[in-house]
Design a protein around this motif. Structure first.
Motif, mmCIF file in Angstrom:
data_model
loop_
_atom_site.group_PDB
_atom_site.id
_atom_site.type_symbol
_atom_site.label_atom_id
_atom_site.label_comp_id
_atom_site.label_asym_id
_atom_site.label_seq_id
_atom_site.Cartn_x
_atom_site.Cartn_y
_atom_site.Cartn_z
ATOM 1 N N ASP A 1 -8.061 -1.013 -3.901
ATOM 2 C CA ASP A 1 -9.401 -1.424 -4.331
ATOM 3 C C ASP A 1 -9.754 -2.803 -3.779
ATOM 4 O O ASP A 1 -10.891 -3.046 -3.374
ATOM 5 C CB ASP A 1 -9.480 -1.454 -5.859
ATOM 6 C CG ASP A 1 -9.487 -0.061 -6.475
ATOM 7 O OD1 ASP A 1 -9.757 0.916 -5.747
ATOM 8 O OD2 ASP A 1 -9.216 0.047 -7.690
ATOM 9 N N ASN A 2 -8.773 -3.686 -3.761
ATOM 10 C CA ASN A 2 -9.029 -5.070 -3.350
ATOM 11 C C ASN A 2 -8.956 -5.272 -1.840
ATOM 12 O O ASN A 2 -9.691 -6.098 -1.283
ATOM 13 C CB ASN A 2 -8.025 -6.012 -4.015
ATOM 14 C CG ASN A 2 -8.231 -6.104 -5.516
ATOM 15 O OD1 ASN A 2 -9.345 -5.947 -5.998
ATOM 16 N ND2 ASN A 2 -7.162 -6.350 -6.248
ATOM 17 N N GLY B 1 -8.581 -2.548 0.589
ATOM 18 C CA GLY B 1 -9.023 -1.432 1.407
ATOM 19 C C GLY B 1 -7.854 -0.715 2.064
ATOM 20 O O GLY B 1 -6.683 -0.999 1.800
ATOM 21 N N HIS C 1 -2.718 8.538 -6.660
ATOM 22 C CA HIS C 1 -2.008 7.610 -5.788
ATOM 23 C C HIS C 1 -0.548 8.002 -5.569
ATOM 24 O O HIS C 1 0.198 7.245 -4.947
ATOM 25 C CB HIS C 1 -2.064 6.201 -6.382
ATOM 26 C CG HIS C 1 -3.451 5.644 -6.496
ATOM 27 N ND1 HIS C 1 -4.283 5.513 -5.415
ATOM 28 C CD2 HIS C 1 -4.158 5.210 -7.577
ATOM 29 C CE1 HIS C 1 -5.443 5.011 -5.810
ATOM 30 N NE2 HIS C 1 -5.398 4.828 -7.111
ATOM 31 N N ARG D 1 0.824 -1.213 0.000
ATOM 32 C CA ARG D 1 0.000 0.000 0.000
ATOM 33 C C ARG D 1 0.856 1.260 0.000
ATOM 34 O O ARG D 1 0.447 2.280 -0.555
ATOM 35 C CB ARG D 1 -0.916 0.015 1.220
ATOM 36 C CG ARG D 1 -2.012 -1.043 1.222
ATOM 37 C CD ARG D 1 -2.845 -0.884 2.491
ATOM 38 N NE ARG D 1 -3.973 -1.799 2.557
ATOM 39 C CZ ARG D 1 -3.929 -3.016 3.087
ATOM 40 N NH1 ARG D 1 -2.775 -3.457 3.591
ATOM 41 N NH2 ARG D 1 -4.997 -3.779 3.112
ATOM 42 N N GLY E 1 -3.024 1.308 -6.433
ATOM 43 C CA GLY E 1 -4.454 1.527 -6.652
ATOM 44 C C GLY E 1 -5.245 0.236 -6.652
ATOM 45 O O GLY E 1 -6.316 0.146 -6.031
ATOM 46 N N SER E 2 -4.724 -0.782 -7.324
ATOM 47 C CA SER E 2 -5.403 -2.076 -7.355
ATOM 48 C C SER E 2 -5.437 -2.715 -5.976
ATOM 49 O O SER E 2 -6.446 -3.300 -5.569
ATOM 50 C CB SER E 2 -4.708 -3.010 -8.353
ATOM 51 O OG SER E 2 -4.871 -2.546 -9.678
ATOM 52 N N ASP F 1 -7.521 9.303 -11.859
ATOM 53 C CA ASP F 1 -8.083 8.278 -10.985
ATOM 54 C C ASP F 1 -7.197 7.038 -10.930
ATOM 55 O O ASP F 1 -7.085 6.380 -9.887
ATOM 56 C CB ASP F 1 -9.483 7.883 -11.457
ATOM 57 C CG ASP F 1 -10.506 8.973 -11.168
ATOM 58 O OD1 ASP F 1 -10.212 9.845 -10.340
ATOM 59 O OD2 ASP F 1 -11.596 8.941 -11.775
#
Length: 224
Positions: A97-98, A100, A133, A72, A93-94, A128
């Protein structure tokens, strides 16, 4: 004919096309450099408008590693024109999303002109997907990395050798157990990175190390 090498990067077509284009521009610039450029007294001036991006296969590996470890918070020491930063931002980012939580790619760049160019490429990739990020810190990284550093999952070192070890030591207190340090050119630049490699490979400093067989070497060190 052999099958094409799979690309692990999950991103829209326009982002993948952008990355292909930037890597090709980097290869073209690098091929045009004089063979003695690393020893040149005018190194900074020579490299001010050059990509010298992390190789595409290495970038894909670092992306895959960041995804596999659920990274992260990543620190990139040596952002340049921000090509590898796109991979890191896509991975973060992924993961967010997966999984949190919160996270960022903290990117560092001393040259204002390079930082501005990086921002343009990130905007082209998409706010986005990429820009939101990234926390880009311009200036002397030994100053910009002294505050507001979260627990770090991954550090990517791709910078002029004299500042690499001081930068790592600055960040080590925040590097989590199981965190990863990636160093580019660990074979071709082993002499220049001598002190850094000795630090990473000394048992007292608590890393396990592996030299990956990419072009010019890629060192992967895991903090115990």
């Amino acid at each position: 004919m052999s099958a094409p090498t799979p690309n692990p990067v999950v991103a829209p077509d326009h982002v993948l096309a952008l990355l292909d284009r930037l890597h090709q521009e980097s290869l073209t610039q690098e091929a045009a450099l004089p063979s003695t450029y690393l020893a040149s007294g005018g190194f900074d001036d020579l490299m001010r408008d050059k990509f010298i991006a992390l190789d595409q296969d290495k970038s894909q590996f670092v992306y895959q590693l960041a995804r596999a470890t659920g990274a992260r918070n990543i620190v990139e020491i040596g952002t340049s024109f921000g090509v590898s930063t796109i991979y890191l931002a896509l991975a973060v980012g992924s993961n967010l999303d997966n999984l949190g939580g919160e996270g960022k790619v903290i990117a560092t760049e001393k040259e204002h002109t390079k930082a501005e160019k990086a921002r343009q490429y990130w905007q082209e990739a998409g706010n986005d997907l990429v820009t939101r990020h990234i926390d880009l810190r311009e200036g002397d990284l030994l100053e910009t990395l002294t505050k507001d550093i979260p627990q770090i999952d991954l550090i990517l070192l791709d910078i002029w050798a004299p500042v690499a070890l001081p930068a790592l030591k600055l960040l080590e207190p925040k590097l989590r157990s199981g965190g990863v340090v990636i160093l580019d050119n660990s074979i071709s630049s082993a002499t220049r990175y001598k002190e850094l490699l000795e630090h990473l490979r000394s048992p007292k400093n608590g890393y396990t190390n592996l030299t990956l067989p990419y072009s010019k070497g890629l060192e992967m060190s895991v903090k115990l």
